[in-house]
Motif scaffolding. Sequence first.
Motif, short mmCIF file in Angstrom:
data_model
loop_
_atom_site.label_atom_id
_atom_site.label_comp_id
_atom_site.label_asym_id
_atom_site.label_seq_id
_atom_site.Cartn_x
_atom_site.Cartn_y
_atom_site.Cartn_z
N ALA A 189 72.96 31.28 82.24
CA ALA A 189 73.53 32.31 83.11
C ALA A 189 74.94 32.69 82.68
N SER A 190 75.71 31.71 82.23
CA SER A 190 77.10 31.98 81.83
C SER A 190 77.19 32.87 80.60
N ASP A 191 76.13 32.90 79.80
CA ASP A 191 76.10 33.76 78.61
C ASP A 191 75.53 35.15 78.92
N CYS A 192 75.19 35.38 80.19
CA CYS A 192 74.66 36.68 80.60
C CYS A 192 75.65 37.49 81.42
N LEU A 193 76.85 36.96 81.61
CA LEU A 193 77.86 37.70 82.37
C LEU A 193 78.14 39.04 81.70
N LEU A 194 78.47 40.05 82.49
CA LEU A 194 78.58 41.41 81.97
C LEU A 194 79.69 41.60 80.96
N ASN A 195 80.70 40.74 80.97
CA ASN A 195 81.80 40.87 80.01
C ASN A 195 81.57 40.06 78.73
N LYS A 196 80.48 39.31 78.67
CA LYS A 196 80.22 38.44 77.53
C LYS A 196 79.92 39.25 76.28
N ARG A 197 80.59 38.92 75.18
CA ARG A 197 80.43 39.65 73.91
C ARG A 197 79.81 38.75 72.85
N ASP A 198 79.11 39.38 71.92
CA ASP A 198 78.59 38.65 70.77
C ASP A 198 78.32 39.66 69.66
N SER A 199 78.04 39.16 68.45
CA SER A 199 77.78 40.06 67.33
C SER A 199 76.95 39.35 66.28
N GLY A 258 80.37 41.52 62.39
CA GLY A 258 79.02 42.00 62.61
C GLY A 258 79.00 43.11 63.63
N ARG A 259 77.84 43.61 63.92
CA ARG A 259 77.68 44.62 64.96
C ARG A 259 77.63 43.93 66.33
N VAL A 260 78.20 44.57 67.30
CA VAL A 260 78.20 44.03 68.66
C VAL A 260 76.80 44.13 69.26
N TYR A 261 76.39 43.08 69.97
CA TYR A 261 75.24 43.21 70.88
C TYR A 261 75.61 42.57 72.21
#
Length: 362
Positions: free
Chosen positions: A336-346, A324-327
């Motif tokens: 909060a743990s899913d908001c860390l600056l290195n956290k990736r998702d798509s 998928g596309r990255v967001y």
Amino acid sequence: MKKYIYLFSVLAVFACSKEKMQDAYVSTESHELNISEDNFEVDYKGQTLKIEIKSNGKWKASSNVDWITVDNSEREGHGVLNITVAENTSKYYSRAGQVNISYDVVKRPISIRQEQAGILKVVIDNKHRFNMIPVERGTFTMGDNSADDNVNHQVEITKDYYIGETEVTQLIWLAVTGYMPTESGKQWEDTYKIDVNNPAYYISYNDCEKFIEQLNAKTGMKFRFPTEAEWEFAAKGGTQSKGYKYAGSNNIADVAWYKGNASGLGLKDPAYGTHEVKTKQPNELGIYDMTGNVREWCSDWYEPYSVEAQTDPTGPTTKPRSAGRVYRGGTWGSEASDCLLNKRDSHADGTRSQFVGLRLAL
């Protein structure tokens, strides 16, 4: 008789203590010191701010930075304090300072934030405009080794670029497209906040492509999605990074709307849903809400990182299987743990969600 003497002594001590407490209280309350306004956003050209001070005694004013000066540092009674903010000649860096007003133990701080000279002010029409923040090229470490697809590697950004000061708001989306972005998801509108100054959400990557095409036609400019590397570099503060876990602070509540303050109590919570942009602190570059509120689409197809150093990475040139596309950025419903600056998702580029919006690049 002894009992009466003892009781009298206790009452006398209590009365004396109470009188001292009252004296202390009255002496603090008798110091009147009120100011007309305590928070200012100033453009790069600088200006003189006039602050009305109401006091019943002698008060002092002082600045904690050399680019903010006060016209009269000591005065008595009511009056107007002139605060002069000098021009900010830096293209890339905003700055913040404070003027402190004090009357003995009573203190009143005035916060002043000044934009950088290089801000690009985009005008769609007389009523609709937004800002793009300049990001100076540089090198940084991307990834966090938290998983095989997120390994640390060096990335070099070789060209300066602009990124949105805020997420695209519902107001800007409406001005460009003529419709509210949640129109096809009406069952969610009351729940997740329809407000023109909140970020646009329920917009797929494909929807955003059309929006960008229309925006470019209206403005004659070449807006685009940020790459994942550009997004992370800007979120981390670019060349001014202080190494924060979130965009602008190690304390997420200072800079983000997330589960802890926007959805933790469920649907009955008045704070549930998206929030107006620019209501939290910005990061080192003066960019708002890169942590929380809504996730933001990037141009890259998702794939695992390589440990090899990269220069201006843009992701795969063709769609990998099942990718998928990255967001990026976390949401108002994220831990909060899913908001860390290195956290990736798509997600698939046709997906719409109450948690996903857009930040522009140029």
